[in-house]
Write a protein that holds these residues in place. Structure first.
Motif, PDB file in Angstrom:
ATOM      1  N   ALA A 173       0.830  -1.208   0.000  1.00  0.00           N
ATOM      2  CA  ALA A 173       0.000   0.000   0.000  1.00  0.00           C
ATOM      3  C   ALA A 173       0.862   1.254   0.000  1.00  0.00           C
ATOM      4  O   ALA A 173       0.554   2.247  -0.683  1.00  0.00           O
ATOM      5  N   GLN A 176       2.643   1.511  -3.610  1.00  0.00           N
ATOM      6  CA  GLN A 176       1.729   1.880  -4.701  1.00  0.00           C
ATOM      7  C   GLN A 176       0.862   3.088  -4.367  1.00  0.00           C
ATOM      8  O   GLN A 176       0.025   3.496  -5.178  1.00  0.00           O
ATOM      9  N   TRP A 178      -1.681   3.622  -2.132  1.00  0.00           N
ATOM     10  CA  TRP A 178      -3.122   3.370  -2.130  1.00  0.00           C
ATOM     11  C   TRP A 178      -3.859   4.551  -1.509  1.00  0.00           C
ATOM     12  O   TRP A 178      -3.387   5.143  -0.522  1.00  0.00           O
ATOM     13  N   ARG A 182      -9.349   2.528  -1.172  1.00  0.00           N
ATOM     14  CA  ARG A 182      -8.844   1.187  -1.485  1.00  0.00           C
ATOM     15  C   ARG A 182      -8.393   0.469  -0.219  1.00  0.00           C
ATOM     16  O   ARG A 182      -8.633  -0.727  -0.048  1.00  0.00           O
TER      17      ARG A 182
END
Length: 380
Positions: A173, A176, A178, A182
């Motif tokens: 997480a 990327q 998030w 999400r």
């Protein structure tokens, strides 16, 4: 087809048998009310008991003659007539009316009436309370037990989901980037997985908390339909077997609803049914917790159904309204009873975070905050 039930004493029986021989009727039965048999019997009555004569396929001339006979002397036969649109069950509803569970419910009502010797109105009340106490109270305690265990598991479910998220998805997480939506979606799925595992571990699946409804709703339906068969309600639209009519209900009431076959003339029972059902719905909302959107929809649905019960009960016989009112009164008393801490300890319901030492006072406070405080704020 018309079915005519004439309640007679033995001194009026001879004249009615003469009418039978001089008019066109396809069938002639004697119904033994004293031993409360469900079946119609073709035998001569004794001289010590009162009976009801049930005529099937009565012609208009025969009906007028019997009505004339009932007015010939005081204390004569009382007339209880119904018109029926069919002579055999054809629809799904008619087959349910003539199913074994419905007949079993009628047998229980008649047995309760025979062993207590109470008037029919009191017998319906006592039998309803006995059925609810025996069949639904243990299941209500079990449902409360399951719900308490589920509530106590919520912190552990949340901790388990967060721990798994940190171990498996935290680095991904962060890498990327998030967004919050999400991350919440992943945590929700982890919570569902953890909840399933913990429910199995503690043997408290939420579906078990609905076990009471799987008994209470069919019981309510079967008793209601059995009372419909006993009173002959809505007979002009649906088939009814005359063997299950109970003419004694026509004078088995009390106070203003002396005839349990007819609707309540003052609509007291129907209004009481609606109010009591609304109170049962509102009790579950007086918890101090904010309801979800889905819970709000369900609550409003049951509120609407409670109000809809008033005109329905006003159209049906008083016997059915009396049963509905008694059942709703029991539900209200049971819901309040199982909120008391002393009772919950006796029946061994686990303590939970939402328990209160003063549940009745808390509900009064939530009621004032929910309704009366809003009105005060709106006025100011």
């Amino acid at each position: 087809m018309m079915v005519l039930v004439v309640r007679v004493s033995c001194k009026h029986l001879l004249s009615l048998r003469c009418l039978h021989s001089s008019t066109s009727m396809s069938k002639f039965y004697l119904y033994d009310e004293d031993i409360y048999r469900r079946k119609l019997i073709k035998r001569k009555p004794s001289n010590q008991i009162h009976r009801s004569i049930i005529y099937q396929s009565v012609s208009p001339m025969c009906y007028n003659n019997i009505m004339k006979c009932s007015r010939m002397s005081s204390g004569g036969p009382s007339i209880y007539a119904r018109n029926y649109s069919s002579d055999a069950p054809r629809t799904v509803y008619e087959n349910i009316l003539n199913s074994e569970p419905v007949h079993l419910a009628q047998s229980v009502l008649e047995y309760g009436h025979s062993i207590t010797g109470l008037p029919w109105w009191a017998s319906i009340v006592m039998t309803t309370l006995a059925l609810r106490l025996v069949m639904t109270f243990p299941l209500s305690v079990y449902s409360q037990h399951i719900r308490a265990k589920i509530e106590n598991l919520q912190p552990e479910i949340m901790q388990s989901a967060r721990r798994i998220f940190q171990q498996r998805f935290a680095a991904q997480a962060k890498q990327q980037k998030w967004n919050e939506k999400r991350m919440k979606g992943v945590i929700t799925k982890l919570m569902q997985r953890s909840a399933k595992e913990l429910y199995i571990r503690d043997n408290c699946h939420p579906a078990k908390g609905s076990l009471m409804l799987l008994v209470q709703i069919p019981l309510w339906i079967c008793v209601s339909l059995s009372l419909r068969n006993m009173t002959g309600a809505i007979a002009s639209n649906f088939f009814i077997d005359p063997a299950y009519l109970v003419p004694a209900l026509s004078d088995g009431g009390t106070l203003w609803f002396s005839n349990l076959v007819l609707p309540d003339p003052f609509c007291v029972l129907p209004v009481a049914v609606g109010i009591l059902n609304l109170m049962n719905v509102e009790i579950h909302t007086l918890t101090g917790r904010k309801a979800t959107r889905f819970q709000g929809y369900i609550t409003n649905l049951f509120r609407g159904l409670s109000i809809l019960m008033i005109p329905i009960a006003a159209y049906l016989p008083s016997a059915i309204s009396l049963y509905w009112m008694t059942s709703a009164s029991y539900s209200l008393g049971q819901n309040l009873f199982l909120k008391l801490p002393s009772v919950r300890r006796v029946v061994r319901i686990p303590s939970s975070g939402s328990d209160s030492d003063t549940p009745i006072q808390d509900m009064k406070r939530h009621l004032k905050q929910k309704y009366f405080k809003k009105k005060t704020t709106a006025r100011t």
